[in-house]
Scaffold this motif. Structure first.
Motif, PDB file in Angstrom:
ATOM      1  N   GLY A 199     -14.371  -4.858   6.741  1.00  0.00           N
ATOM      2  CA  GLY A 199     -14.064  -4.711   5.322  1.00  0.00           C
ATOM      3  C   GLY A 199     -12.880  -3.813   5.059  1.00  0.00           C
ATOM      4  N   GLN A 200     -12.545  -2.935   6.016  1.00  0.00           N
ATOM      5  CA  GLN A 200     -11.397  -2.050   5.868  1.00  0.00           C
ATOM      6  C   GLN A 200     -10.133  -2.753   6.364  1.00  0.00           C
ATOM      7  N   ALA A 201      -9.011  -2.529   5.685  1.00  0.00           N
ATOM      8  CA  ALA A 201      -7.757  -3.180   6.074  1.00  0.00           C
ATOM      9  C   ALA A 201      -6.578  -2.313   5.666  1.00  0.00           C
ATOM     10  N   PHE A 202      -5.441  -2.567   6.305  1.00  0.00           N
ATOM     11  CA  PHE A 202      -4.193  -1.962   5.834  1.00  0.00           C
ATOM     12  C   PHE A 202      -3.077  -2.982   5.927  1.00  0.00           C
ATOM     13  N   VAL A 203      -2.079  -2.791   5.070  1.00  0.00           N
ATOM     14  CA  VAL A 203      -0.863  -3.586   5.146  1.00  0.00           C
ATOM     15  C   VAL A 203       0.254  -2.646   5.572  1.00  0.00           C
ATOM     16  N   SER A 204       0.965  -3.022   6.610  1.00  0.00           N
ATOM     17  CA  SER A 204       2.051  -2.206   7.145  1.00  0.00           C
ATOM     18  C   SER A 204       3.381  -2.863   6.813  1.00  0.00           C
ATOM     19  N   LEU A 205       4.220  -2.132   6.088  1.00  0.00           N
ATOM     20  CA  LEU A 205       5.552  -2.613   5.739  1.00  0.00           C
ATOM     21  C   LEU A 205       6.566  -1.847   6.573  1.00  0.00           C
ATOM     22  N   GLY A 206       6.675  -2.237   7.830  1.00  0.00           N
ATOM     23  CA  GLY A 206       7.655  -1.661   8.725  1.00  0.00           C
ATOM     24  C   GLY A 206       8.702  -2.713   9.049  1.00  0.00           C
ATOM     25  N   THR A 256      -0.643  -7.599  -6.821  1.00  0.00           N
ATOM     26  CA  THR A 256      -0.756  -8.717  -7.761  1.00  0.00           C
ATOM     27  C   THR A 256      -0.881 -10.041  -7.024  1.00  0.00           C
ATOM     28  N   ALA A 257      -0.103 -10.224  -5.974  1.00  0.00           N
ATOM     29  CA  ALA A 257      -0.150 -11.481  -5.217  1.00  0.00           C
ATOM     30  C   ALA A 257      -1.473 -11.655  -4.497  1.00  0.00           C
ATOM     31  N   LEU A 258      -2.058 -10.540  -4.029  1.00  0.00           N
ATOM     32  CA  LEU A 258      -3.326 -10.614  -3.301  1.00  0.00           C
ATOM     33  C   LEU A 258      -4.543 -10.461  -4.215  1.00  0.00           C
ATOM     34  N   GLY A 259      -4.300 -10.006  -5.453  1.00  0.00           N
ATOM     35  CA  GLY A 259      -5.408  -9.755  -6.352  1.00  0.00           C
ATOM     36  C   GLY A 259      -6.305  -8.630  -5.861  1.00  0.00           C
ATOM     37  N   THR A 260      -5.705  -7.650  -5.170  1.00  0.00           N
ATOM     38  CA  THR A 260      -6.457  -6.559  -4.553  1.00  0.00           C
ATOM     39  C   THR A 260      -5.746  -5.235  -4.802  1.00  0.00           C
ATOM     40  N   PRO A 261      -6.441  -4.208  -5.273  1.00  0.00           N
ATOM     41  CA  PRO A 261      -5.808  -2.892  -5.404  1.00  0.00           C
ATOM     42  C   PRO A 261      -5.310  -2.401  -4.043  1.00  0.00           C
ATOM     43  N   VAL A 262      -4.187  -1.705  -4.067  1.00  0.00           N
ATOM     44  CA  VAL A 262      -3.593  -1.157  -2.846  1.00  0.00           C
ATOM     45  C   VAL A 262      -3.601   0.361  -2.948  1.00  0.00           C
ATOM     46  N   SER A 263      -4.236   1.026  -1.983  1.00  0.00           N
ATOM     47  CA  SER A 263      -4.324   2.488  -1.974  1.00  0.00           C
ATOM     48  C   SER A 263      -3.181   3.068  -1.160  1.00  0.00           C
ATOM     49  N   LEU A 264      -2.569   4.095  -1.714  1.00  0.00           N
ATOM     50  CA  LEU A 264      -1.439   4.746  -1.049  1.00  0.00           C
ATOM     51  C   LEU A 264      -1.873   6.130  -0.597  1.00  0.00           C
ATOM     52  N   PRO A 265      -1.858   6.400   0.721  1.00  0.00           N
ATOM     53  CA  PRO A 265      -2.252   7.729   1.204  1.00  0.00           C
ATOM     54  C   PRO A 265      -1.292   8.805   0.724  1.00  0.00           C
ATOM     55  N   ILE A 283      -6.218   9.735  -0.756  1.00  0.00           N
ATOM     56  CA  ILE A 283      -5.395   8.742  -1.459  1.00  0.00           C
ATOM     57  C   ILE A 283      -4.649   9.406  -2.606  1.00  0.00           C
ATOM     58  N   SER A 284      -3.350   9.193  -2.660  1.00  0.00           N
ATOM     59  CA  SER A 284      -2.533   9.786  -3.723  1.00  0.00           C
ATOM     60  C   SER A 284      -2.447   8.884  -4.943  1.00  0.00           C
ATOM     61  N   ALA A 285      -2.573   7.583  -4.745  1.00  0.00           N
ATOM     62  CA  ALA A 285      -2.473   6.650  -5.870  1.00  0.00           C
ATOM     63  C   ALA A 285      -3.114   5.331  -5.489  1.00  0.00           C
ATOM     64  N   VAL A 286      -3.656   4.652  -6.458  1.00  0.00           N
ATOM     65  CA  VAL A 286      -4.175   3.300  -6.277  1.00  0.00           C
ATOM     66  C   VAL A 286      -3.351   2.366  -7.159  1.00  0.00           C
ATOM     67  N   ILE A 287      -2.680   1.436  -6.527  1.00  0.00           N
ATOM     68  CA  ILE A 287      -1.808   0.496  -7.237  1.00  0.00           C
ATOM     69  C   ILE A 287      -2.637  -0.730  -7.600  1.00  0.00           C
ATOM     70  N   GLU A 288      -2.870  -0.918  -8.887  1.00  0.00           N
ATOM     71  CA  GLU A 288      -3.685  -2.035  -9.348  1.00  0.00           C
ATOM     72  C   GLU A 288      -2.836  -3.290  -9.523  1.00  0.00           C
ATOM     73  N   PRO A 289      -3.436  -4.469  -9.374  1.00  0.00           N
ATOM     74  CA  PRO A 289      -2.718  -5.710  -9.708  1.00  0.00           C
ATOM     75  C   PRO A 289      -2.277  -5.695 -11.171  1.00  0.00           C
ATOM     76  N   VAL A 290      -1.110  -6.247 -11.421  1.00  0.00           N
ATOM     77  CA  VAL A 290      -0.636  -6.398 -12.809  1.00  0.00           C
ATOM     78  C   VAL A 290      -1.215  -7.711 -13.313  1.00  0.00           C
ATOM     79  N   SER A 291      -2.326  -7.629 -13.999  1.00  0.00           N
ATOM     80  CA  SER A 291      -3.125  -8.822 -14.310  1.00  0.00           C
ATOM     81  C   SER A 291      -2.366  -9.849 -15.135  1.00  0.00           C
ATOM     82  N   VAL A 292      -1.474  -9.377 -16.004  1.00  0.00           N
ATOM     83  CA  VAL A 292      -0.748 -10.337 -16.855  1.00  0.00           C
ATOM     84  C   VAL A 292       0.241 -11.168 -16.044  1.00  0.00           C
ATOM     85  N   LEU A 293       0.531 -10.745 -14.818  1.00  0.00           N
ATOM     86  CA  LEU A 293       1.462 -11.490 -13.963  1.00  0.00           C
ATOM     87  C   LEU A 293       0.751 -12.248 -12.847  1.00  0.00           C
TER      88      LEU A 293
END
Length: 478
Positions: free
Chosen positions: A246-253, A405-414, A446-456
């Protein structure tokens, strides 16, 4: 005190932590990649040793007299060929080298590889590279006594022993990923022998002890254990605490990874998802991998005559995907295409396409490639309940909002800090030295949780559909 060394493609990083897992010091040594022919990507292992000497030398200034363990992390799949005297026979063929595409297809056509390894044989994996060497450099192949992965060549320098661990070995196409052991069948099918393989340990186990002469040289204690460590993404999973289902991360390297932990082994090679051992005993993980993430943005920044940071800073609030589409296949693609020949493209360019629109298209293209990875993971039954973002690209809020928004999943930023491969390797060193278990592998604040922009959301669904149509259109074009 525990040290993690992460051997990346562009540099080697060292992170020193204490018993409370507080980072005490860091050091970095840059590395370069050689590309002597189209599709080739190589490094000289001697450069890794020089980088390690630089990092250890810098950290020695902090004082390493209390060091108890060293953990290793590194770029996966590289083929480091040694003769019987442990001399390097040729430059290491790296993970993003595609010369062995024909050999990979040949091995992948043998159903035993997918059945036993749990994965497609990708051109970047180690086994097809050795088949390529056998055919194109037979004199070198005949002298090959051992094949080591990049971080394990560092281990050889540190300890004098040939050892690998499960997460990295799973990316060779030689491991029985369910049994966590080399497969005699797969080795034989690619012209290799078990004695050419290093001994296997788990990532949190002691693999060997530091050589006394290195301990003396850098002011280390006489007995320093070297943990098994992990491949770069598995070590990053340890670093950010992604170790349970259930735990996951996305790495943008340089590349992009959608990494999900699993409690059990659930391969589905047809999805082009990577199913590998995790760096902890009795655990596995899955990855969707794209070959160009920040690499794509850096490429466009060079084209635009500016920096990636400046491009990303000019974008303002998230917008709906425009007409311009970008396919980020600059050097082929893994998940879900498994296509070494496919190349990237801008589609839908028009007079109105300015630098901002093109930048947004690049970020959207990588975002949609990550969504493809999410869909591939879901097809195997893997669920994502929480998602962390790591890597240099995670500094762009615009990009994180696009992904959420594309994944429909909040993204947590450490919180600010390094929780990547070097930190994960240091944690594995702590485990090896003290006998601690998975309980120490906690997630960062976690410093911030980036929510999906639902209108988009609908606009991004439509953008992904257009992206998939463009993807289908360029397949077969070079």
């Amino acid at each position: 005190m525990y040290l993690g060394l992460d051997l990346g493609t562009s540099g080697l990083k060292g992170v020193l932590i204490d018993d409370a897992q507080t980072v005490l010091a860091e050091a970095v040594a840059p590395l370069t990649v050689s590309r002597p022919h189209d599709g080739w990507s190589e490094q000289a292992p001697a450069d890794w040793i020089r980088a390690a000497e630089k990092v250890l030398g810098e950290l020695a200034g902090f004082g390493l007299g209390a060091l108890r363990g060293i953990g290793l992390s590194g770029q996966m799949h590289g083929a480091t060929l040694l003769d019987a005297a442990d001399d390097v026979l040729r430059p290491c063929i790296l993970w993003n080298d595609t010369r062995a595409a024909a050999e990979a297809a040949e091995l992948d056509a043998d159903p035993r590889f997918r059945a036993i390894s749990g994965n497609i044989v990708f051109p970047g994996f180690t086994a097809p590279k050795l088949l390529w060497v056998a055919r194109h450099e037979p004199q070198i192949f005949a002298r090959t006594a051992k094949v080591l992965l990049p971080k394990d060549y560092l281990r050889l320098w540190l300890t004098g022993e040939h050892v690998a661990e499960m997460s990295d070995a799973a990316g060779t196409s030689w491991l029985d990923t369910a049994k966590r052991d080399w497969s005699e069948e797969l080795l034989s099918a690619s012209g290799m022998r078990r004695e050419q393989m290093p001994r296997l340990v788990e990532g949190s186990e002691v693999s060997a002890l530091l050589r006394p002469e290195l301990a003396q040289r850098f002011g280390l204690p006489k007995r320093v254990v070297i943990a098994g460590g992990g491949g770069d993404n598995a070590a990053s999973g340890i670093g950010v605490g992604v170790v349970r289902a259930g735990q996951a991360f996305v790495s943008l390297g340089t590349s992009g990874v959608l990494f999900a932990a699993n409690d059990g082994y659930q391969p589905d090679p047809a999805t082009a998802v990577h199913t590998f051992c995790h760096a902890l005993p009795g655990t596995w993980h899955q990855m969707g991998v794209i070959l160009a993430a920040t690499d794509a943005l850096n490429w466009f920044a060079r084209l635009a005559g500016t920096s990636a940071a400046e491009l990303a800073a000019d974008l303002g609030p998230l917008k709906a995907p425009g007409k311009t589409r970008f396919l980020p296949y600059l050097g082929g693609e893994r998940t879900p295409l498994n296509d070494a020949a496919v190349r990237g493209a801008f589609i839908g360019l028009e007079h109105a396409t300015d630098r901002e629109a093109a930048t947004r298209a690049v970020l959207e293209g990588v975002t949609f490639a990550i969504r493809d990875c999410r869909d591939a993971l879901a097809a195997t039954g893997t669920r994502i309940e929480s998602l962390l973002a790591v890597g240099g690209g995670s500094r762009s809020r615009y990009w994180l909002e696009a992904i959420a928004t594309a994944l429909g999943t909040p993204v947590s930023l450490p919180i600010a800090g390094d929780f990547g491969g070097a930190f994960g390797a240091a944690r594995l060193a702590l485990m090896a030295a003290t006998g601690a278990g998975a309980e120490i592998v906690t997630q960062p604040t976690i410093s911030a949780v980036i929510e999906p922009v639902s209108v988009l959301s609908s606009a991004f669904d439509e953008g992904h559909a257009r992206y998939r149509a463009a993807q289908a259109a360029i397949r077969g074009l070079t």
